[in-house]
Motif scaffolding. Structure first.
Motif, PDB file in Angstrom:
ATOM      1  N   GLN A  40       0.819  -1.221   0.000  1.00  0.00           N
ATOM      2  CA  GLN A  40       0.000   0.000   0.000  1.00  0.00           C
ATOM      3  C   GLN A  40       0.851   1.268   0.000  1.00  0.00           C
ATOM      4  OE1 GLN A  40      -2.991   0.145   3.116  1.00  0.00           O
ATOM      5  NE2 GLN A  40      -3.087  -2.090   3.129  1.00  0.00           N
ATOM      6  N   ILE A  41       2.129   1.126   0.270  1.00  0.00           N
ATOM      7  CA  ILE A  41       3.012   2.275   0.445  1.00  0.00           C
ATOM      8  C   ILE A  41       3.940   2.376  -0.759  1.00  0.00           C
ATOM      9  CG2 ILE A  41       4.795   3.308   1.893  1.00  0.00           C
ATOM     10  CD1 ILE A  41       3.600   1.609   4.226  1.00  0.00           C
ATOM     11  N   PHE A 141      -0.208  -2.299  16.039  1.00  0.00           N
ATOM     12  CA  PHE A 141      -1.261  -2.088  15.045  1.00  0.00           C
ATOM     13  C   PHE A 141      -2.372  -3.102  15.304  1.00  0.00           C
ATOM     14  CE2 PHE A 141       1.421  -5.298  13.210  1.00  0.00           C
ATOM     15  CZ  PHE A 141       0.562  -6.148  12.533  1.00  0.00           C
ATOM     16  N   ILE A 147      -4.109  -2.108   6.783  1.00  0.00           N
ATOM     17  CA  ILE A 147      -4.271  -0.659   6.647  1.00  0.00           C
ATOM     18  C   ILE A 147      -3.665   0.041   7.866  1.00  0.00           C
ATOM     19  CG2 ILE A 147      -5.958   1.227   6.551  1.00  0.00           C
ATOM     20  CD1 ILE A 147      -7.743  -0.732   4.900  1.00  0.00           C
ATOM     21  N   ASP A 148      -3.932  -0.502   9.054  1.00  0.00           N
ATOM     22  CA  ASP A 148      -3.372   0.089  10.266  1.00  0.00           C
ATOM     23  C   ASP A 148      -1.857  -0.124  10.331  1.00  0.00           C
ATOM     24  OD1 ASP A 148      -3.779   1.605  12.632  1.00  0.00           O
ATOM     25  OD2 ASP A 148      -3.659  -0.223  13.841  1.00  0.00           O
ATOM     26  N   ARG A 151      -0.320   2.382   8.113  1.00  0.00           N
ATOM     27  CA  ARG A 151      -0.351   3.701   8.767  1.00  0.00           C
ATOM     28  C   ARG A 151       0.863   3.877   9.680  1.00  0.00           C
ATOM     29  NH1 ARG A 151      -1.739   5.485  13.671  1.00  0.00           N
ATOM     30  NH2 ARG A 151      -2.502   3.439  14.333  1.00  0.00           N
ATOM     31  N   GLN A 152       1.182   2.852  10.452  1.00  0.00           N
ATOM     32  CA  GLN A 152       2.336   2.933  11.358  1.00  0.00           C
ATOM     33  C   GLN A 152       3.648   2.994  10.569  1.00  0.00           C
ATOM     34  OE1 GLN A 152       1.866   3.911  14.150  1.00  0.00           O
ATOM     35  NE2 GLN A 152       0.793   2.565  15.546  1.00  0.00           N
ATOM     36  N   ARG A 154       4.045   4.255   7.584  1.00  0.00           N
ATOM     37  CA  ARG A 154       4.133   5.617   7.020  1.00  0.00           C
ATOM     38  C   ARG A 154       4.630   6.608   8.066  1.00  0.00           C
ATOM     39  NH1 ARG A 154      -0.872   4.186   4.669  1.00  0.00           N
ATOM     40  NH2 ARG A 154      -0.616   3.761   2.444  1.00  0.00           N
ATOM     41  N   ARG A 155       4.154   6.468   9.307  1.00  0.00           N
ATOM     42  CA  ARG A 155       4.636   7.343  10.386  1.00  0.00           C
ATOM     43  C   ARG A 155       6.143   7.262  10.509  1.00  0.00           C
ATOM     44  NH1 ARG A 155       2.599   6.074  16.058  1.00  0.00           N
ATOM     45  NH2 ARG A 155       3.869   7.886  16.499  1.00  0.00           N
TER      46      ARG A 155
END
Length: 193
Positions: A40-41, A141, A147-148, A151-152, A154-155
Motif C-alpha cells: 500500500q506504500i 497495530f 491498513i493500520d 499507517r504505522q 508511514r509514520r
C-alpha cells in the motif's frame, strides 16, 4: 534468549527504513498482512526482509511470492540460525515486525531484538502487546489489519527520528545467566524464612 551477541551496538545509518520479519513462514504468523501493508506504500525507502524456512509450508510461501509480485523492496531472505546470524541480521534492521494473528505468549524473537536494541512493530494482541509499550519501545497495530500496519509504517517513514526514539526506549534484556542468578537469590531468601 540467545546471548551470543552484543546487547547494544551502533547500527549503520541508512537512507532506508529496514524492516525484518524473523520466524516461521506460516499463515498464523501474519506475514501476508505485512506484505499487504507494504504494497500500500509507494516509497522506495522501505525495505523488508522476511527470514524463515520456505520449505515447511510451501503453499503459503507461494501465496506470499504471488503477493510480493515484482516488488523488489520485499525479499524472502531464507532461514537463519544461531546468534551470529541473528546479530548480522539485526545489525542491518531498524525495526522488527511481528504481525502474528494468534496469541503469542512471549515471542523469543522480540526478546532477541530487544537484546540488540531493535524496536518492534507488533499486532496489538497477546504477549506481543504486553512486551511492546506503544510509543516507548515500539508500536502496535490492530490485529490482522494491513491498513493500520501501513499507517504505522508511514509514520516511521515520515518521521525517521521516531525509530531512534523507540530504540532508546528498548529495555535491557537479562541473559539466561542473570535470570538463573536472580532465581537462585530468590530461592535462597525463601529457604531462610
Amino acid at each position: 534468549v540467545d546471548q551470543g551477541f552484543p546487547k547494544r551496538f551502533s547500527k549503520q545509518p541508512s537512507a532506508h527504513l529496514r524492516i525484518a520479519y524473523l520466524g516461521q513462514l506460516a499463515e498464523l504468523k501474519g506475514i501476508h498482512v505485512l506484505i499487504d501493508a507494504v504494497r500500500q506504500i509507494d516509497d522506495p525507502r522501505l525495505q523488508v526482509k522476511i527470514y524463515g524456512d520456505a520449505t515447511r509450508f510451501p503453499s503459503y510461501v507461494e501465496r506470499l511470492r504471488t503477493k510480493i509480485g515484482g516488488d523488489q523492496r520485499i525479499v524472502l531472505a531464507g532461514p537463519y540460525s544461531g546468534g551470529d546470524s541473528l546479530a548480522r541480521i539485526l545489525a542491518d534492521t531498524d525495526l522488527l515486525v511481528v504481525p502474528s494473528l494468534w496469541y503469542e505468549n512471549s515471542p523469543n524473537v522480540l526478546l532477541e531484538a530487544f537484546a540488540m536494541g531493535t524496536p518492534a512493530l507488533v499486532s496489538d494482541f497477546g504477549g506481543m502487546a504486553e512486551l511492546v509499550q506503544s510509543e516507548v519501545n515500539g508500536l502496535r497495530f490492530r490485529l490482522g489489519d494491513p491498513i493500520d500496519l501501513a499507517r504505522q509504517l508511514r509514520r516511521l517513514l515520515e518521521s525517521p527520528e521516531l525509530v531512534s526514539t523507540l530504540s532508546a526506549g528498548v529495555p535491557t534484556v537479562r541473559s539466561i545467566q542473570d535470570e538463573m542468578d536472580l532465581l537462585e537469590e530468590v530461592y535462597g531468601r525463601v529457604m531462610k524464612v
